[in-house]
Design a protein around this motif. Structure first.
Motif, mmCIF file in Angstrom:
data_model
loop_
_atom_site.group_PDB
_atom_site.id
_atom_site.type_symbol
_atom_site.label_atom_id
_atom_site.label_comp_id
_atom_site.label_asym_id
_atom_site.label_seq_id
_atom_site.Cartn_x
_atom_site.Cartn_y
_atom_site.Cartn_z
ATOM 1 N N PRO A 102 0.800 -1.230 0.000
ATOM 2 C CA PRO A 102 0.000 0.000 0.000
ATOM 3 C C PRO A 102 0.829 1.274 0.000
ATOM 4 O O PRO A 102 0.330 2.339 -0.365
ATOM 5 C CB PRO A 102 -0.823 -0.117 1.289
ATOM 6 N N MET A 103 2.094 1.186 0.402
ATOM 7 C CA MET A 103 2.934 2.374 0.432
ATOM 8 C C MET A 103 3.582 2.674 -0.912
ATOM 9 O O MET A 103 4.295 3.662 -1.066
ATOM 10 C CB MET A 103 4.022 2.225 1.502
ATOM 11 N N VAL A 104 3.333 1.819 -1.923
ATOM 12 C CA VAL A 104 3.979 1.978 -3.225
ATOM 13 C C VAL A 104 2.965 2.418 -4.273
ATOM 14 O O VAL A 104 1.864 1.883 -4.347
ATOM 15 C CB VAL A 104 4.647 0.661 -3.665
ATOM 16 N N VAL A 105 3.346 3.397 -5.083
ATOM 17 C CA VAL A 105 2.506 3.850 -6.194
ATOM 18 C C VAL A 105 3.309 3.725 -7.488
ATOM 19 O O VAL A 105 4.537 3.619 -7.465
ATOM 20 C CB VAL A 105 2.035 5.310 -6.009
ATOM 21 N N GLY A 106 2.598 3.774 -8.616
ATOM 22 C CA GLY A 106 3.254 3.671 -9.913
ATOM 23 C C GLY A 106 3.025 4.918 -10.743
ATOM 24 O O GLY A 106 1.885 5.347 -10.914
ATOM 25 N N ILE A 107 4.091 5.516 -11.254
ATOM 26 C CA ILE A 107 4.021 6.704 -12.104
ATOM 27 C C ILE A 107 4.439 6.305 -13.517
ATOM 28 O O ILE A 107 5.491 5.682 -13.690
ATOM 29 C CB ILE A 107 4.970 7.819 -11.589
ATOM 30 N N PRO A 108 3.648 6.629 -14.547
ATOM 31 C CA PRO A 108 4.005 6.241 -15.916
ATOM 32 C C PRO A 108 5.400 6.717 -16.304
ATOM 33 O O PRO A 108 5.776 7.866 -16.032
ATOM 34 C CB PRO A 108 2.924 6.919 -16.761
ATOM 35 N N LEU A 109 6.156 5.852 -16.950
ATOM 36 C CA LEU A 109 7.488 6.185 -17.440
ATOM 37 C C LEU A 109 7.399 6.538 -18.926
ATOM 38 O O LEU A 109 6.758 5.827 -19.703
ATOM 39 C CB LEU A 109 8.443 5.009 -17.233
ATOM 40 N N VAL A 110 8.037 7.638 -19.315
ATOM 41 C CA VAL A 110 7.930 8.131 -20.695
ATOM 42 C C VAL A 110 9.315 8.425 -21.260
ATOM 43 O O VAL A 110 10.314 8.385 -20.566
ATOM 44 C CB VAL A 110 7.052 9.397 -20.766
ATOM 45 N N GLU A 111 9.299 8.729 -22.562
ATOM 46 C CA GLU A 111 10.528 9.113 -23.283
ATOM 47 C C GLU A 111 11.632 8.085 -23.138
ATOM 48 O O GLU A 111 12.716 8.399 -22.639
ATOM 49 C CB GLU A 111 10.993 10.507 -22.826
ATOM 50 N N PRO A 112 11.422 6.856 -23.595
ATOM 51 C CA PRO A 112 10.239 6.380 -24.336
ATOM 52 C C PRO A 112 9.214 5.714 -23.419
ATOM 53 O O PRO A 112 9.542 5.316 -22.299
ATOM 54 C CB PRO A 112 10.845 5.346 -25.266
ATOM 55 N N SER A 113 7.979 5.595 -23.938
ATOM 56 C CA SER A 113 6.967 4.792 -23.256
ATOM 57 C C SER A 113 7.191 3.337 -23.692
ATOM 58 O O SER A 113 7.230 3.058 -24.885
ATOM 59 C CB SER A 113 5.556 5.239 -23.642
ATOM 60 N N ILE A 114 7.350 2.456 -22.723
ATOM 61 C CA ILE A 114 7.654 1.061 -23.030
ATOM 62 C C ILE A 114 6.481 0.185 -22.602
ATOM 63 O O ILE A 114 5.946 0.360 -21.502
ATOM 64 C CB ILE A 114 8.941 0.612 -22.311
#
Length: 300
Positions: free
Chosen positions: A255-267
């Motif tokens: 619950p303490m972990v979140v995910g942020i989209p990774l870009v440049e490049p999007s994989i």
């Protein structure tokens, strides 16, 4: 041809003693007297011409030959059990065994919901899940150990039919109290100066990312490494670093972990159903396969 002078009962006796490290406990498990159990072990050792067990007044242990033979004995018994169950499937849709191989993130987050629906419709069917890394999943399907698999590799394998289900993006896993936790996205180049947690170099995820990021001038460097995604998430939650992981891997168990989209490049990775082209699915396996198709939808 080598003559086999022992039976399945003898193999079962040996496996039971090896697993229990006790003649008494093994005899109770098999509902045998200890003398009868000893006779089966003696018969097996005589037939093989080798001692499999070291006996003392206090304990039983495997010899070097015994340790090697135990693996083969288990495989033989498991193979026979699966063969019998598969034969039953071909004669009746009232009983059976379906074995599905999949990567751990699928086993934890995507598959349980579908298996619950399947079990409600076919409560007498046994289900076995082989949750391993992508290469092992592919090998399990190729070897026939699994009826079919859910994997993101296999499309290039000539003996495998790969049916795309859904596309999954990679995200940056970090603690909720991290300075980047509220960001909409993070560029890969920004990770070059951060402490990163990575999965093993033998992991399909690691190979995919290394290939996709090979052109970057500044790439993230692994400061910590775990064999599996679950281990990497634990290190992230402990505050040791950040990790680039497939979005499906982020679970409510952290619950303490979140995910942020990774870009440049999007994989992204494509998750699909894999099955051997030359091996028709047995009836129950085909039903579960179709249920996964309908539940997950075909990727476009």
């Amino acid at each position: 041809m080598v003559q086999i002078n022992f039976g399945l009962d003898d193999l079962q006796a040996f496996v039971a003693v090896a697993e229990k490290s006790s003649f008494r406990a093994a005899a109770e498990t098999l509902c045998l007297s200890q003398p009868a159990l000893s006779r089966r072990i003696d018969k097996l050792e005589t037939a093989l011409g080798a001692r499999l067990l070291e006996r003392s007044t206090r304990r039983v242990s495997l010899t070097n030959v015994g340790r090697s033979f135990l693996e083969q004995a288990r495989a033989t018994l498991d193979g026979l059990e699966n063969a019998v169950l598969r034969l039953a499937d071909n004669t009746s849709l009232r009983q059976g065994l379906v074995t599905v191989a999949c990567v751990p993130s699928v086993a934890s987050h995507l598959l349980p919901h579908v298996l619950k629906l399947f079990a409600a419709q076919y409560p007498s069917v046994r289900l076995k899940v082989i949750d391993e890394n992508a290469n092992t999943v592919l090998a399990s399907v190729l070897a026939g150990d699994a009826d079919f698999g859910l994997n993101f590799v296999g499309a290039q394998e000539p003996d495998i039919r790969f049916e795309a289900l859904t596309q999954e993006g990679y995200v940056l896993a970090l603690r909720r109290d991290h300075a980047w936790a509220q960001r909409a996205s993070v560029a890969w180049a920004e990770l070059a100066d951060t402490k990163m947690v990575a999965v093993s170099r033998h992991s399909g995820n690691r190979l995919l990312l290394d290939s996709a990021l090979a052109h970057l001038a500044r790439r993230p460097v692994a400061f910590y490494e775990a064999n599996h995604v679950s281990g990497a998430l634990g290190l992230v939650e402990a505050g040791l670093g950040l990790a680039a992981l497939p979005s499906l891997a982020l679970a409510a168990t952290h619950p303490m972990v979140v995910g942020i989209p990774l870009v440049e490049p999007s994989i992204h990775r494509m998750l699909g159903l894999i099955v051997r082209k030359d091996r028709p699915l047995q009836p129950f396996a085909a039903l579960l396969y179709e249920m996964l198709q309908k539940t997950q939808g075909r990727a476009t």
